[in-house]
Design a protein around this motif. Sequence first.
Motif, PDB file in Angstrom:
ATOM      1  N   ASP A   1       0.835  -1.209   0.000  1.00  0.00           N
ATOM      2  CA  ASP A   1       0.000   0.000   0.000  1.00  0.00           C
ATOM      3  C   ASP A   1       0.866   1.254   0.000  1.00  0.00           C
ATOM      4  OD1 ASP A   1      -2.289  -1.495  -0.030  1.00  0.00           O
ATOM      5  OD2 ASP A   1      -2.750  -1.232   2.100  1.00  0.00           O
ATOM      6  N   PHE A   2       1.914   1.241   0.815  1.00  0.00           N
ATOM      7  CA  PHE A   2       2.779   2.414   0.908  1.00  0.00           C
ATOM      8  C   PHE A   2       3.537   2.649  -0.391  1.00  0.00           C
ATOM      9  CE2 PHE A   2       6.725   4.618   1.778  1.00  0.00           C
ATOM     10  CZ  PHE A   2       6.312   5.672   2.580  1.00  0.00           C
ATOM     11  N   THR A   3       4.150   1.622  -0.931  1.00  0.00           N
ATOM     12  CA  THR A   3       4.972   1.802  -2.129  1.00  0.00           C
ATOM     13  C   THR A   3       4.127   2.174  -3.337  1.00  0.00           C
ATOM     14  OG1 THR A   3       4.944  -0.607  -2.493  1.00  0.00           O
ATOM     15  CG2 THR A   3       6.859   0.322  -1.362  1.00  0.00           C
ATOM     16  N   ARG A   4       2.940   1.625  -3.440  1.00  0.00           N
ATOM     17  CA  ARG A   4       2.083   1.996  -4.569  1.00  0.00           C
ATOM     18  C   ARG A   4       1.692   3.466  -4.508  1.00  0.00           C
ATOM     19  NH1 ARG A   4      -2.025  -3.076  -5.386  1.00  0.00           N
ATOM     20  NH2 ARG A   4      -2.616  -2.468  -3.282  1.00  0.00           N
ATOM     21  N   ALA A   5       1.515   3.971  -3.293  1.00  0.00           N
ATOM     22  CA  ALA A   5       1.084   5.362  -3.132  1.00  0.00           C
ATOM     23  C   ALA A   5       2.246   6.342  -3.205  1.00  0.00           C
ATOM     24  CB  ALA A   5       0.358   5.529  -1.798  1.00  0.00           C
ATOM     25  N   LYS A   6       3.442   5.934  -2.735  1.00  0.00           N
ATOM     26  CA  LYS A   6       4.529   6.900  -2.564  1.00  0.00           C
ATOM     27  C   LYS A   6       5.742   6.675  -3.461  1.00  0.00           C
ATOM     28  CE  LYS A   6       4.604   9.756  -0.159  1.00  0.00           C
ATOM     29  NZ  LYS A   6       4.083  11.146  -0.320  1.00  0.00           N
ATOM     30  N   CYS A   7       6.025   5.438  -3.840  1.00  0.00           N
ATOM     31  CA  CYS A   7       7.308   5.130  -4.478  1.00  0.00           C
ATOM     32  C   CYS A   7       7.235   5.192  -5.995  1.00  0.00           C
ATOM     33  CB  CYS A   7       7.802   3.751  -4.040  1.00  0.00           C
ATOM     34  SG  CYS A   7       9.392   3.312  -4.777  1.00  0.00           S
ATOM     35  N   GLY A   8       8.012   6.103  -6.582  1.00  0.00           N
ATOM     36  CA  GLY A   8       8.044   6.247  -8.030  1.00  0.00           C
ATOM     37  C   GLY A   8       8.680   5.081  -8.755  1.00  0.00           C
ATOM     38  N   ILE A   9       9.420   4.235  -8.054  1.00  0.00           N
ATOM     39  CA  ILE A   9       9.976   3.043  -8.697  1.00  0.00           C
ATOM     40  C   ILE A   9       8.873   2.017  -8.925  1.00  0.00           C
ATOM     41  CG2 ILE A   9      11.604   1.120  -8.449  1.00  0.00           C
ATOM     42  CD1 ILE A   9      13.394   2.960  -6.847  1.00  0.00           C
ATOM     43  N   VAL A  10       7.949   1.922  -7.985  1.00  0.00           N
ATOM     44  CA  VAL A  10       6.855   0.959  -8.085  1.00  0.00           C
ATOM     45  C   VAL A  10       5.731   1.488  -8.967  1.00  0.00           C
ATOM     46  CG1 VAL A  10       5.055  -0.230  -6.755  1.00  0.00           C
ATOM     47  CG2 VAL A  10       7.400  -0.129  -5.886  1.00  0.00           C
ATOM     48  N   SER A  11       5.447   2.776  -8.876  1.00  0.00           N
ATOM     49  CA  SER A  11       4.341   3.375  -9.627  1.00  0.00           C
ATOM     50  C   SER A  11       4.733   4.744 -10.156  1.00  0.00           C
ATOM     51  CB  SER A  11       3.103   3.497  -8.733  1.00  0.00           C
ATOM     52  OG  SER A  11       2.072   4.221  -9.372  1.00  0.00           O
ATOM     53  N   ARG A  12       4.600   4.956 -11.447  1.00  0.00           N
ATOM     54  CA  ARG A  12       4.982   6.238 -12.043  1.00  0.00           C
ATOM     55  C   ARG A  12       4.104   7.382 -11.536  1.00  0.00           C
ATOM     56  NH1 ARG A  12       8.761   5.343 -15.881  1.00  0.00           N
ATOM     57  NH2 ARG A  12       8.764   3.283 -16.860  1.00  0.00           N
ATOM     58  N   SER A  13       2.903   7.059 -11.080  1.00  0.00           N
ATOM     59  CA  SER A  13       2.004   8.100 -10.591  1.00  0.00           C
ATOM     60  C   SER A  13       2.252   8.456  -9.130  1.00  0.00           C
ATOM     61  CB  SER A  13       0.543   7.652 -10.761  1.00  0.00           C
ATOM     62  OG  SER A  13       0.287   6.490  -9.982  1.00  0.00           O
ATOM     63  N   ALA A  14       3.169   7.727  -8.468  1.00  0.00           N
ATOM     64  CA  ALA A  14       3.455   7.995  -7.054  1.00  0.00           C
ATOM     65  C   ALA A  14       4.149   9.345  -6.900  1.00  0.00           C
ATOM     66  CB  ALA A  14       4.325   6.885  -6.472  1.00  0.00           C
ATOM     67  N   SER A  15       4.070   9.884  -5.699  1.00  0.00           N
ATOM     68  CA  SER A  15       4.542  11.255  -5.474  1.00  0.00           C
ATOM     69  C   SER A  15       6.034  11.375  -5.213  1.00  0.00           C
ATOM     70  CB  SER A  15       3.782  11.866  -4.291  1.00  0.00           C
ATOM     71  OG  SER A  15       3.990  11.092  -3.111  1.00  0.00           O
ATOM     72  N   CYS A  16       6.697  10.307  -4.801  1.00  0.00           N
ATOM     73  CA  CYS A  16       8.115  10.406  -4.421  1.00  0.00           C
ATOM     74  C   CYS A  16       9.002   9.724  -5.459  1.00  0.00           C
ATOM     75  CB  CYS A  16       8.350   9.777  -3.050  1.00  0.00           C
ATOM     76  SG  CYS A  16      10.032  10.009  -2.433  1.00  0.00           S
ATOM     77  N   HIS A  17      10.051  10.420  -5.860  1.00  0.00           N
ATOM     78  CA  HIS A  17      11.011   9.868  -6.819  1.00  0.00           C
ATOM     79  C   HIS A  17      12.425  10.067  -6.264  1.00  0.00           C
ATOM     80  CE1 HIS A  17       8.118   9.221 -10.151  1.00  0.00           C
ATOM     81  NE2 HIS A  17       7.463  10.198  -9.532  1.00  0.00           N
ATOM     82  N   CYS A  18      13.257   9.064  -6.430  1.00  0.00           N
ATOM     83  CA  CYS A  18      14.613   9.110  -5.867  1.00  0.00           C
ATOM     84  C   CYS A  18      15.372  10.355  -6.312  1.00  0.00           C
ATOM     85  CB  CYS A  18      15.389   7.863  -6.276  1.00  0.00           C
ATOM     86  SG  CYS A  18      14.723   6.314  -5.612  1.00  0.00           S
TER      87      CYS A  18
END
Length: 287
Positions: free
Chosen positions: A185-202
Amino acid sequence: MIIIREDQVVAAREGNRAALDALVRAAQRPIYNLALRMLADPGAAEDATQEILIRIVTNLGALRDPAAAGGWALRITCRHLVELRKQSRTEAMRLSFEGFAEDLDQGPAPLAEAGLTKVEEAIALEQVKIGCTLALLTCLSRNLRIAYILGEIFELTDVEAARALEIAQPAYRQRLKRARAAVLDFTRAKCGIVSRSASCHCSRRVVPALKTGRIGLDGAIDRNDTAQPFDLQRLQDGVQRLESGRAAAALMRSNPGFETEVASLVLTLLDTDARTRLDQTLTCRPT
Protein backbone atom coordinates in the motif's frame (compact mmCIF):
# COMPACT_ATOMS: atom_id res chain seq x y z
CA MET A 1 20.05 -18.76 3.94
CA ILE A 2 22.90 -19.38 6.39
CA ILE A 3 25.05 -22.22 5.11
CA ILE A 4 27.36 -23.89 7.63
CA ARG A 5 28.98 -27.14 6.62
CA GLU A 6 28.66 -30.12 8.91
CA ASP A 7 32.37 -30.95 8.68
CA GLN A 8 33.27 -27.40 9.74
CA VAL A 9 31.10 -27.73 12.85
CA VAL A 10 32.62 -31.08 13.77
CA ALA A 11 36.18 -29.87 13.22
CA ALA A 12 35.59 -26.58 15.06
CA ARG A 13 34.24 -28.44 18.09
CA GLU A 14 37.41 -30.52 18.09
CA GLY A 15 39.53 -27.36 18.27
CA ASN A 16 40.38 -26.88 14.59
CA ARG A 17 40.96 -23.12 14.28
CA ALA A 18 40.84 -23.07 10.47
CA ALA A 19 37.42 -24.70 10.52
CA LEU A 20 36.18 -22.21 13.10
CA ASP A 21 37.49 -19.30 11.01
CA ALA A 22 35.74 -20.66 7.91
CA LEU A 23 32.51 -21.18 9.82
CA VAL A 24 32.45 -17.62 11.19
CA ARG A 25 33.33 -16.07 7.85
CA ALA A 26 30.67 -18.10 6.04
CA ALA A 27 27.98 -16.97 8.49
CA GLN A 28 28.89 -13.29 8.76
CA ARG A 29 27.46 -12.02 5.46
CA PRO A 30 23.96 -13.56 5.61
CA ILE A 31 23.64 -12.58 9.26
CA TYR A 32 24.75 -9.01 8.54
CA ASN A 33 22.39 -8.72 5.57
CA LEU A 34 19.47 -9.81 7.73
CA ALA A 35 20.55 -7.53 10.59
CA LEU A 36 20.94 -4.47 8.34
CA ARG A 37 17.48 -4.91 6.88
CA MET A 38 16.05 -5.32 10.37
CA LEU A 39 17.86 -2.37 11.98
CA ALA A 40 18.44 -0.04 9.00
CA ASP A 41 21.73 1.14 10.49
CA PRO A 42 25.15 -0.27 9.51
CA GLY A 43 26.74 0.31 12.92
CA ALA A 44 23.89 -1.33 14.81
CA ALA A 45 23.82 -4.18 12.29
CA GLU A 46 27.54 -4.83 12.76
CA ASP A 47 27.17 -4.81 16.54
CA ALA A 48 24.28 -7.27 16.32
CA THR A 49 26.19 -9.48 13.87
CA GLN A 50 29.16 -9.63 16.23
CA GLU A 51 26.92 -10.59 19.15
CA ILE A 52 25.14 -13.24 17.09
CA LEU A 53 28.38 -14.78 15.81
CA ILE A 54 29.77 -14.99 19.33
CA ARG A 55 26.55 -16.62 20.50
CA ILE A 56 26.78 -19.16 17.68
CA VAL A 57 30.42 -19.97 18.40
CA THR A 58 29.96 -20.31 22.15
CA ASN A 59 27.00 -22.65 21.69
CA LEU A 60 28.46 -24.96 19.05
CA GLY A 61 29.13 -27.57 21.68
CA ALA A 62 25.41 -27.80 22.48
CA LEU A 63 24.33 -28.30 18.86
CA ARG A 64 22.97 -31.83 18.64
CA ASP A 65 22.85 -32.14 14.84
CA PRO A 66 25.82 -30.54 13.04
CA ALA A 67 24.07 -31.13 9.71
CA ALA A 68 21.35 -28.69 10.78
CA ALA A 69 23.77 -25.93 11.80
CA GLY A 70 22.52 -23.43 9.20
CA GLY A 71 18.92 -23.54 10.35
CA TRP A 72 20.01 -23.48 13.98
CA ALA A 73 22.14 -20.38 13.35
CA LEU A 74 19.22 -18.69 11.59
CA ARG A 75 16.96 -19.31 14.59
CA ILE A 76 19.58 -17.76 16.88
CA THR A 77 19.87 -14.79 14.53
CA CYS A 78 16.13 -14.16 14.26
CA ARG A 79 15.57 -14.51 18.00
CA HIS A 80 18.39 -12.08 18.77
CA LEU A 81 17.20 -9.45 16.29
CA VAL A 82 13.58 -9.57 17.40
CA GLU A 83 14.41 -9.49 21.11
CA LEU A 84 17.24 -6.96 20.88
CA ARG A 85 16.61 -4.41 23.63
CA LYS A 86 18.53 -1.52 22.13
CA GLN A 87 16.94 0.23 19.18
CA SER A 88 18.97 1.36 16.18
CA ARG A 89 19.03 5.07 15.35
CA THR A 90 16.44 4.55 12.63
CA GLU A 91 14.19 2.49 14.88
CA ALA A 92 14.44 5.19 17.56
CA MET A 93 12.78 7.59 15.14
CA ARG A 94 9.62 5.46 15.60
CA LEU A 95 8.58 5.91 12.01
CA SER A 96 5.02 5.12 11.01
CA PHE A 97 4.00 4.81 7.39
CA GLU A 98 2.12 8.10 7.72
CA GLY A 99 5.06 9.90 9.33
CA PHE A 100 7.50 8.49 6.80
CA ALA A 101 5.28 9.67 3.95
CA GLU A 102 5.27 13.17 5.43
CA ASP A 103 9.06 13.10 5.75
CA LEU A 104 9.45 12.13 2.10
CA ASP A 105 7.31 15.10 1.08
CA GLN A 106 9.69 17.57 2.75
CA GLY A 107 11.97 19.62 0.50
CA PRO A 108 12.04 17.73 -2.81
CA ALA A 109 14.39 19.31 -5.36
CA PRO A 110 15.53 18.64 -8.94
CA LEU A 111 18.57 16.37 -9.17
CA ALA A 112 20.40 19.00 -11.25
CA GLU A 113 20.62 21.25 -8.18
CA ALA A 114 23.04 18.78 -6.59
CA GLY A 115 25.70 19.63 -9.19
CA LEU A 116 26.93 16.04 -9.44
CA THR A 117 28.70 14.17 -12.20
CA LYS A 118 26.90 11.27 -13.85
CA VAL A 119 28.88 8.78 -11.77
CA GLU A 120 28.08 10.68 -8.58
CA GLU A 121 24.41 10.89 -9.55
CA ALA A 122 24.22 7.11 -9.98
CA ILE A 123 25.84 6.53 -6.59
CA ALA A 124 23.61 9.10 -4.88
CA LEU A 125 20.44 7.64 -6.41
CA GLU A 126 21.35 4.15 -5.23
CA GLN A 127 22.12 5.43 -1.73
CA VAL A 128 18.77 7.20 -1.60
CA LYS A 129 16.96 4.07 -2.77
CA ILE A 130 18.74 1.84 -0.27
CA GLY A 131 18.24 4.23 2.64
CA CYS A 132 14.58 4.70 1.84
CA THR A 133 13.78 1.01 1.51
CA LEU A 134 15.59 0.17 4.74
CA ALA A 135 13.84 2.95 6.65
CA LEU A 136 10.50 1.89 5.19
CA LEU A 137 10.84 -1.55 6.75
CA THR A 138 11.22 -0.04 10.23
CA CYS A 139 7.65 1.27 9.94
CA LEU A 140 6.68 -2.34 10.59
CA SER A 141 6.88 -3.88 14.05
CA ARG A 142 9.87 -6.18 14.49
CA ASN A 143 7.69 -9.28 14.32
CA LEU A 144 6.09 -8.19 11.04
CA ARG A 145 9.39 -6.85 9.70
CA ILE A 146 11.33 -10.07 10.10
CA ALA A 147 8.46 -12.08 8.63
CA TYR A 148 8.51 -9.80 5.58
CA ILE A 149 12.30 -9.94 5.24
CA LEU A 150 12.43 -13.74 5.42
CA GLY A 151 9.48 -14.33 3.10
CA GLU A 152 9.61 -11.50 0.58
CA ILE A 153 13.27 -10.49 0.43
CA PHE A 154 15.09 -13.76 1.13
CA GLU A 155 12.21 -15.86 -0.25
CA LEU A 156 12.16 -18.56 2.41
CA THR A 157 9.26 -20.96 2.27
CA ASP A 158 6.52 -20.85 4.89
CA VAL A 159 8.02 -23.94 6.50
CA GLU A 160 11.55 -22.51 6.61
CA ALA A 161 10.50 -19.07 7.86
CA ALA A 162 8.14 -20.40 10.52
CA ARG A 163 10.86 -22.73 11.78
CA ALA A 164 13.38 -19.86 11.87
CA LEU A 165 10.96 -17.72 13.89
CA GLU A 166 9.91 -20.66 16.07
CA ILE A 167 6.21 -20.06 15.44
CA ALA A 168 3.42 -22.05 13.78
CA GLN A 169 3.06 -21.75 10.02
CA PRO A 170 -0.44 -20.17 10.18
CA ALA A 171 0.91 -17.48 12.52
CA TYR A 172 3.81 -16.80 10.17
CA ARG A 173 1.55 -16.58 7.14
CA GLN A 174 -0.69 -14.10 8.95
CA ARG A 175 2.27 -11.90 9.86
CA LEU A 176 3.60 -12.02 6.32
CA LYS A 177 0.19 -11.15 4.89
CA ARG A 178 -0.14 -8.09 7.13
CA ALA A 179 3.40 -6.90 6.44
CA ARG A 180 3.09 -7.44 2.70
CA ALA A 181 -0.17 -5.48 2.52
CA ALA A 182 1.27 -2.54 4.48
CA VAL A 183 4.45 -2.32 2.37
CA LEU A 184 2.55 -2.68 -0.89
CA ASP A 185 0.00 0.00 0.00
CA PHE A 186 2.78 2.41 0.91
CA THR A 187 4.97 1.80 -2.13
CA ARG A 188 2.08 2.00 -4.57
CA ALA A 189 1.08 5.36 -3.13
CA LYS A 190 4.53 6.90 -2.56
CA CYS A 191 7.31 5.13 -4.48
CA GLY A 192 8.04 6.25 -8.03
CA ILE A 193 9.98 3.04 -8.70
CA VAL A 194 6.86 0.96 -8.09
CA SER A 195 4.34 3.37 -9.63
CA ARG A 196 4.98 6.24 -12.04
CA SER A 197 2.00 8.10 -10.59
CA ALA A 198 3.46 7.99 -7.05
CA SER A 199 4.54 11.25 -5.47
CA CYS A 200 8.11 10.41 -4.42
CA HIS A 201 11.01 9.87 -6.82
CA CYS A 202 14.61 9.11 -5.87
CA SER A 203 15.94 11.90 -8.09
CA ARG A 204 14.00 14.47 -6.06
CA ARG A 205 15.36 13.15 -2.78
CA VAL A 206 19.09 13.42 -3.52
CA VAL A 207 19.46 17.13 -2.71
CA PRO A 208 17.61 17.00 0.64
CA ALA A 209 19.40 13.75 1.54
CA LEU A 210 22.78 15.37 0.90
CA LYS A 211 21.82 18.46 2.91
CA THR A 212 20.71 16.42 5.92
CA GLY A 213 23.67 14.04 5.75
CA ARG A 214 21.50 10.99 5.14
CA ILE A 215 23.74 10.11 2.21
CA GLY A 216 27.31 11.12 1.43
CA LEU A 217 29.65 10.71 -1.50
CA ASP A 218 32.95 10.92 0.41
CA GLY A 219 34.79 7.67 -0.17
CA ALA A 220 31.87 6.24 -2.14
CA ILE A 221 33.52 6.57 -5.53
CA ASP A 222 36.34 4.26 -6.57
CA ARG A 223 37.69 5.53 -9.86
CA ASN A 224 38.98 2.03 -10.63
CA ASP A 225 35.61 0.44 -9.99
CA THR A 226 34.46 -1.44 -13.08
CA ALA A 227 31.19 -2.68 -11.58
CA GLN A 228 27.98 -2.02 -13.45
CA PRO A 229 26.70 1.42 -12.35
CA PHE A 230 23.30 1.66 -10.74
CA ASP A 231 20.61 2.22 -13.38
CA LEU A 232 17.47 3.61 -11.74
CA GLN A 233 15.50 3.72 -14.99
CA ARG A 234 16.18 0.04 -15.70
CA LEU A 235 15.12 -0.89 -12.18
CA GLN A 236 11.96 1.19 -12.47
CA ASP A 237 11.03 -0.34 -15.82
CA GLY A 238 11.65 -3.86 -14.54
CA VAL A 239 9.66 -3.41 -11.35
CA GLN A 240 6.71 -1.80 -13.11
CA ARG A 241 6.42 -4.71 -15.53
CA LEU A 242 5.62 -6.99 -12.61
CA GLU A 243 2.23 -7.74 -11.15
CA SER A 244 1.55 -5.06 -8.53
CA GLY A 245 1.65 -7.58 -5.70
CA ARG A 246 5.25 -8.50 -6.56
CA ALA A 247 6.52 -5.01 -7.35
CA ALA A 248 7.27 -4.01 -3.75
CA ALA A 249 9.14 -7.26 -3.10
CA ALA A 250 11.19 -6.76 -6.27
CA LEU A 251 12.10 -3.27 -5.09
CA MET A 252 13.28 -4.61 -1.73
CA ARG A 253 15.27 -7.41 -3.36
CA SER A 254 17.02 -4.91 -5.64
CA ASN A 255 19.30 -3.80 -2.81
CA PRO A 256 22.81 -5.24 -3.07
CA GLY A 257 24.35 -7.87 -0.85
CA PHE A 258 25.91 -5.80 1.92
CA GLU A 259 29.48 -6.54 2.98
CA THR A 260 31.06 -6.50 6.43
CA GLU A 261 34.32 -7.58 8.02
CA VAL A 262 32.93 -8.07 11.50
CA ALA A 263 34.10 -11.69 11.43
CA SER A 264 37.67 -10.44 11.76
CA LEU A 265 36.79 -8.75 15.03
CA VAL A 266 35.05 -11.85 16.33
CA LEU A 267 38.03 -14.01 15.42
CA THR A 268 40.35 -11.54 17.12
CA LEU A 269 38.29 -11.86 20.28
CA LEU A 270 38.87 -15.61 20.10
CA ASP A 271 42.59 -14.94 20.36
CA THR A 272 42.27 -13.00 23.63
CA ASP A 273 42.25 -14.40 27.14
CA ALA A 274 38.60 -15.33 26.59
CA ARG A 275 39.76 -17.89 24.03
CA THR A 276 40.41 -20.43 26.74
CA ARG A 277 36.86 -20.18 28.08
CA LEU A 278 35.41 -20.37 24.58
CA ASP A 279 37.49 -23.42 23.72
CA GLN A 280 36.19 -25.17 26.82
CA THR A 281 32.63 -24.50 25.66
CA LEU A 282 33.35 -25.63 22.09
CA THR A 283 34.75 -28.98 23.17
CA CYS A 284 31.74 -29.78 25.35
CA ARG A 285 29.53 -32.50 23.97
CA PRO A 286 25.75 -32.55 24.33
CA THR A 287 24.49 -35.12 26.81
